[in-house]
Design a protein around this motif. Structure first.
Motif, PDB file in Angstrom:
ATOM      1  N   CYS A  42       1.257  36.707  12.132  1.00 24.20           N
ATOM      2  CA  CYS A  42       0.550  37.059  10.904  1.00 24.20           C
ATOM      3  C   CYS A  42       0.253  35.806  10.083  1.00 24.20           C
ATOM      4  O   CYS A  42       1.167  35.015   9.796  1.00 24.20           O
ATOM      5  N   SER A  43      -1.003  35.653   9.701  1.00 25.93           N
ATOM      6  CA  SER A  43      -1.393  34.592   8.782  1.00 25.93           C
ATOM      7  C   SER A  43      -2.865  34.780   8.434  1.00 25.93           C
ATOM      8  O   SER A  43      -3.465  35.819   8.736  1.00 25.93           O
ATOM      9  N   SER A  44      -3.449  33.745   7.832  1.00 23.74           N
ATOM     10  CA  SER A  44      -4.864  33.795   7.465  1.00 23.74           C
ATOM     11  C   SER A  44      -5.722  33.281   8.620  1.00 23.74           C
ATOM     12  O   SER A  44      -5.228  32.621   9.546  1.00 23.74           O
ATOM     13  N   ASP A  45      -7.017  33.548   8.554  1.00 26.28           N
ATOM     14  CA  ASP A  45      -7.925  33.093   9.611  1.00 26.28           C
ATOM     15  C   ASP A  45      -7.916  31.572   9.774  1.00 26.28           C
ATOM     16  O   ASP A  45      -7.892  31.073  10.915  1.00 26.28           O
ATOM     17  N   PRO A  46      -7.944  30.779   8.683  1.00 27.46           N
ATOM     18  CA  PRO A  46      -7.905  29.317   8.866  1.00 27.46           C
ATOM     19  C   PRO A  46      -6.641  28.840   9.588  1.00 27.46           C
ATOM     20  O   PRO A  46      -6.699  27.932  10.436  1.00 27.46           O
ATOM     21  N   VAL A  47      -5.497  29.445   9.280  1.00 21.12           N
ATOM     22  CA  VAL A  47      -4.250  29.060   9.958  1.00 21.12           C
ATOM     23  C   VAL A  47      -4.293  29.479  11.421  1.00 21.12           C
ATOM     24  O   VAL A  47      -3.819  28.756  12.302  1.00 21.12           O
ATOM     25  N   TYR A  48      -4.876  30.663  11.677  1.00 26.87           N
ATOM     26  CA  TYR A  48      -5.013  31.106  13.073  1.00 26.87           C
ATOM     27  C   TYR A  48      -5.779  30.066  13.889  1.00 26.87           C
ATOM     28  O   TYR A  48      -5.415  29.744  15.026  1.00 26.87           O
ATOM     29  N   ALA A  49      -6.863  29.546  13.315  1.00 26.85           N
ATOM     30  CA  ALA A  49      -7.688  28.571  14.034  1.00 26.85           C
ATOM     31  C   ALA A  49      -6.892  27.321  14.390  1.00 26.85           C
ATOM     32  O   ALA A  49      -7.127  26.678  15.423  1.00 26.85           O
ATOM     33  N   GLN A  50      -5.905  26.984  13.525  1.00 24.12           N
ATOM     34  CA  GLN A  50      -5.133  25.757  13.751  1.00 24.12           C
ATOM     35  C   GLN A  50      -3.880  25.986  14.603  1.00 24.12           C
ATOM     36  O   GLN A  50      -3.542  25.162  15.457  1.00 24.12           O
ATOM     37  N   ARG A  51      -3.182  27.114  14.377  1.00 25.35           N
ATOM     38  CA  ARG A  51      -1.833  27.219  14.936  1.00 25.35           C
ATOM     39  C   ARG A  51      -1.529  28.484  15.731  1.00 25.35           C
ATOM     40  O   ARG A  51      -0.451  28.604  16.312  1.00 25.35           O
ATOM     41  N   ALA A  52      -2.409  29.464  15.761  1.00 26.05           N
ATOM     42  CA  ALA A  52      -2.076  30.744  16.396  1.00 26.05           C
ATOM     43  C   ALA A  52      -1.834  30.595  17.884  1.00 26.05           C
ATOM     44  O   ALA A  52      -0.871  31.164  18.441  1.00 26.05           O
ATOM     45  N   ALA A  53      -2.671  29.828  18.581  1.00 25.00           N
ATOM     46  CA  ALA A  53      -2.510  29.665  20.030  1.00 25.00           C
ATOM     47  C   ALA A  53      -1.180  28.980  20.355  1.00 25.00           C
ATOM     48  O   ALA A  53      -0.450  29.401  21.266  1.00 25.00           O
ATOM     49  N   GLY A  54      -0.861  27.935  19.599  1.00 27.01           N
ATOM     50  CA  GLY A  54       0.405  27.244  19.822  1.00 27.01           C
ATOM     51  C   GLY A  54       1.589  28.144  19.549  1.00 27.01           C
ATOM     52  O   GLY A  54       2.595  28.113  20.288  1.00 27.01           O
ATOM     53  N   ALA A  55       1.490  28.961  18.499  1.00 25.60           N
ATOM     54  CA  ALA A  55       2.576  29.878  18.178  1.00 25.60           C
ATOM     55  C   ALA A  55       2.761  30.912  19.280  1.00 25.60           C
ATOM     56  O   ALA A  55       3.898  31.262  19.645  1.00 25.60           O
ATOM     57  N   ALA A  56       1.648  31.407  19.822  1.00 20.91           N
ATOM     58  CA  ALA A  56       1.736  32.396  20.902  1.00 20.91           C
ATOM     59  C   ALA A  56       2.423  31.811  22.125  1.00 20.91           C
ATOM     60  O   ALA A  56       3.295  32.454  22.746  1.00 20.91           O
ATOM     61  N   LEU A  57       2.078  30.579  22.492  1.00 20.72           N
ATOM     62  CA  LEU A  57       2.724  29.921  23.630  1.00 20.72           C
ATOM     63  C   LEU A  57       4.227  29.760  23.385  1.00 20.72           C
ATOM     64  O   LEU A  57       5.049  29.986  24.280  1.00 20.72           O
ATOM     65  N   ALA A  58       4.577  29.368  22.154  1.00 20.47           N
ATOM     66  CA  ALA A  58       5.981  29.166  21.816  1.00 20.47           C
ATOM     67  C   ALA A  58       6.754  30.481  21.863  1.00 20.47           C
ATOM     68  O   ALA A  58       7.912  30.525  22.321  1.00 20.47           O
ATOM     69  N   LEU A  59       6.149  31.542  21.387  1.00 20.95           N
ATOM     70  CA  LEU A  59       6.807  32.860  21.409  1.00 20.95           C
ATOM     71  C   LEU A  59       7.035  33.331  22.837  1.00 20.95           C
ATOM     72  O   LEU A  59       8.078  33.912  23.159  1.00 20.95           O
ATOM     73  N   ARG A  60       6.065  33.054  23.699  1.00 19.31           N
ATOM     74  CA  ARG A  60       6.238  33.393  25.112  1.00 19.31           C
ATOM     75  C   ARG A  60       7.395  32.579  25.721  1.00 19.31           C
ATOM     76  O   ARG A  60       8.203  33.101  26.491  1.00 19.31           O
ATOM     77  N   GLU A  61       7.460  31.312  25.337  1.00 23.16           N
ATOM     78  CA  GLU A  61       8.547  30.458  25.833  1.00 23.16           C
ATOM     79  C   GLU A  61       9.909  30.978  25.379  1.00 23.16           C
ATOM     80  O   GLU A  61      10.910  30.853  26.079  1.00 23.16           O
TER      81      GLU A  61
END
Length: 604
Positions: free
Chosen positions: A538-557
């Motif tokens: 959960c966050s804003s669209d600008p943060v998603y553009a910067q960090r969402a993909a990295g966060a998803a990879l980390a959560l999978r890890e």
């Protein structure tokens, strides 16, 4: 001072100015999609109405001097399975403000002795006694006998409640011709009352649209007029021996329009029968629909019932029955009866709602909705008549098919939360109804061969019940971690939305009420500490553009079995899915489908 003339050209100019201003605010978004909603009957509800776009005011509600002075009948419902206990409760309620009594006869037959015990001490010339819709001719005869023993058959406005056609819809069986024959024979003994009832509430409770309910109601009334005429009762007398029992819901303007449209439709039937509508106005009992009642957070039922009763009062109902707020899951008690009774008492005595005849008359929105709803219902009534009448339409399944179609439309709106059940599908109270440690379930009702009762809250309550059972079995409530990114102000809109959505399914959440992670490593660590197996980013669209993909990879890890992102991904969809995001949650999605998948992931 003279009243200025209304200039329709000025109105159109002002409307044009308004639409231009709205277009600027919408910034290219569709006016229809943003500001226009539709009813189950696909009638558009516009944001603004003018005189030129509305029907001319018509007289839908007759002037009733007694209603203006005393208000409508406050009609309370009582289970007469135990006649003596029922009688004690009835007399108490009459002392406290109830002015009309609706008795639910026990099945299969009600004896004269039982009727006498249940009605002992009731003054029939002061308080109407109404039998809830049924087809038991012995119960009807017993009520007439008790009224005659008291010597008030000419003055009482009681209803015998005979409704053989509606009995089939409720799951019973009755020969309509035989029952109407009895109703015709009893009519002279009850000159101010009603022997036949047209009960359309079960259609609505099964999911029928407003037009569908009205069409079935009017078609049943027409069938009774024909049967009465075949037994020697002229249309005028026949019309004055029929009472109508209609459902009322939490949409106040639709409810107002429905009751006003019902009178208009019946007046048109009477005109076609050679009867002056003013000589036999439709007598309406409005009953809060059981479909709008929830088991979860049942206190909100009080608000729904108040809205429905308000709308029925404005719509001109002659009698209103507010069902108990705990109708869906518990027996009647003094408190639930008091709330149901006082809901109406306040509207009558403090809000003075009955002091005005048809207060919605002239309101452009209500007049337009009444006109369009009446037209739609009349067209559906004509279709029922063309199929051979209401009995034939029930027998061949066409009425049930129409009701099911309406329900599917409404179910879609519920699933996507275009239609909200407050306290259940939106703004749930996670702690509500868990004090006993047991899941709260609705009182069972056998569908049999009749139409089902479909409560709007049921799909969501099924999810809550499943989560509560999981809690009982494991000692822990199912948990999802809110993987918030950025500071609290940045993620709070979506994290609050997501945690509330999880609560709808009885799922607990962690991480929504604090500052979010500033890096993928921090997101991974927080998820590991939470003990959850599923994460919602959960966050804003600008943060998603910067960090969402990295966060998803980390959560999978970190071992997340499922990763969800709150919001529409837009151009980021491919990147986010490649990083491990399994699905996206957003306003307008099928909530039931998404939460059912979540339950499966959590082992609920």
């Amino acid at each position: 001072m003279t009243r200025p003339e209304f200039d329709s050209r000025s109105s159109e100019t002002e409307l044009s100015d308004w639409t231009d201003a709205v277009a600027k605010v919408l910034r290219g978004r569709s006016f229809e999609e943003v500001l226009v909603s539709t009813t189950l009957d696909e009638l558009d509800i516009l944001p603004l109405y003018t005189a030129s776009g509305s029907a001319q005011p018509q007289k839908f509600v007759p002037v009733d001097a007694q209603r203006l002075e005393r208000g409508w009948n406050v009609r309370q419902q009582f289970d007469a399975g135990d006649p003596d206990a029922c009688n004690r409760t009835v007399l108490e309620e009459l002392e406290r403000g109830v002015t009309s009594v609706e008795l639910i006869p026990p099945a299969p037959n009600w004896t004269l002795d039982a009727m006498q015990r249940a009605a002992e001490g009731i003054l029939f010339d002061l308080a109407e006694v109404v039998l809830a819709p049924h087809a038991d001719i012995n119960a009807a005869r017993a009520l007439v006998a008790v009224i005659q023993q008291q010597g008030t058959p000419a003055s009482t406005a009681s209803w015998l409640g005979l409704d053989p056609i509606g009995e089939v819809v409720r799951g019973g069986f009755a020969n309509a011709d035989d029952v109407v024959d009895v109703a015709a024979s009893l009519a002279p003994s009850l000159r101010s009352g009603r022997t036949l009832s047209v009960d359309s509430t079960r259609y609505a409770e099964a999911g029928a649209s407003e037009a569908c309910e009205l069409a079935c109601s009017i078609a049943t009334g027409v069938a009774y007029l024909r049967l009465l005429e075949s037994h020697g009762v002229e249309p005028l007398l026949g019309a004055n021996t029929i009472g109508f029992r209609l459902s009322i819901g939490a949409d106040q303007f639709v409810t107002m329009a429905k009751l006003r449209a019902a009178r208009r439709l019946w007046a048109r039937v009477l005109e076609a029968s050679g009867v002056d509508p003013a000589a036999a106005p439709q007598l309406q009992q409005a009953v809060t629909s059981r479909a709008i009642y929830s088991c979860r957070d049942p206190w909100v039922n009080m608000l729904r019932a108040t809205t429905a009763a308000f709308a029925a009062g404005v719509g001109g109902a002659d009698a209103i029955t507010v069902l108990r707020f705990n109708e869906a899951f518990g027996p009647a008690d003094e408190f639930s009866r008091r709330v149901a009774r006082n809901t109406q008492t306040i509207l009558i005595e403090e809000s003075h709602l009955a002091r005005v005849v048809d207060p919605a008359s002239g309101a452009w929105f209500v007049e337009s909705l009444t006109e369009r709803l009446a037209t739609r219902a009349w067209n559906e009534f004509v279709e029922v008549e063309a199929a051979g009448g209401i009995e034939a339409a029930i027998a061949d399944g066409s009425v049930r098919a129409a009701v099911d179609r309406s329900w599917q439309q409404r179910l879609e709106a519920l699933h996507t939360r275009r239609e909200v059940v407050t306290g259940v599908s939106e703004f749930p109270d996670p702690a509500g109804q868990e004090q006993s440690g047991q899941p709260l379930t609705a009182l069972g009702e056998s569908e049999g061969t009749g139409f089902p009762l479909r409560r709007l809250a049921e799909p969501f309550e099924a999810l809550r019940d499943a989560a509560d059972r999981h809690l009982l079995l494991t000692g822990e409530r199912p948990l999802v971690h809110i993987a918030a990114l950025g500071d609290l102000a940045t993620h709070t809109n979506r994290s609050t939305w997501a945690s509330n959505l999880l609560a709808v399914a009885g799922v607990a959440s962690s991480g929504a009420a604090e500052h979010g992670s500033q890096s993928p490593l921090e997101a991974e660590a927080r998820f590991s500490e939470s003990g959850a197996s599923v994460a919602v980013i959960c966050s804003s669209d600008p943060v998603y553009a910067q960090r969402a993909a990295g966060a998803a990879l980390a959560l999978r890890e970190a071992g997340a079995a499922r990763v969800i992102l709150a919001g529409q991904p837009g151009d980021l969809r491919g990147e986010l899915e490649a990083a491990g995001v399994d699905e996206f949650w957003y306003q307008g999605m099928d909530v039931i489908e998404a939460l059912t998948r979540l339950h499966a992931d959590l082992g609920v």
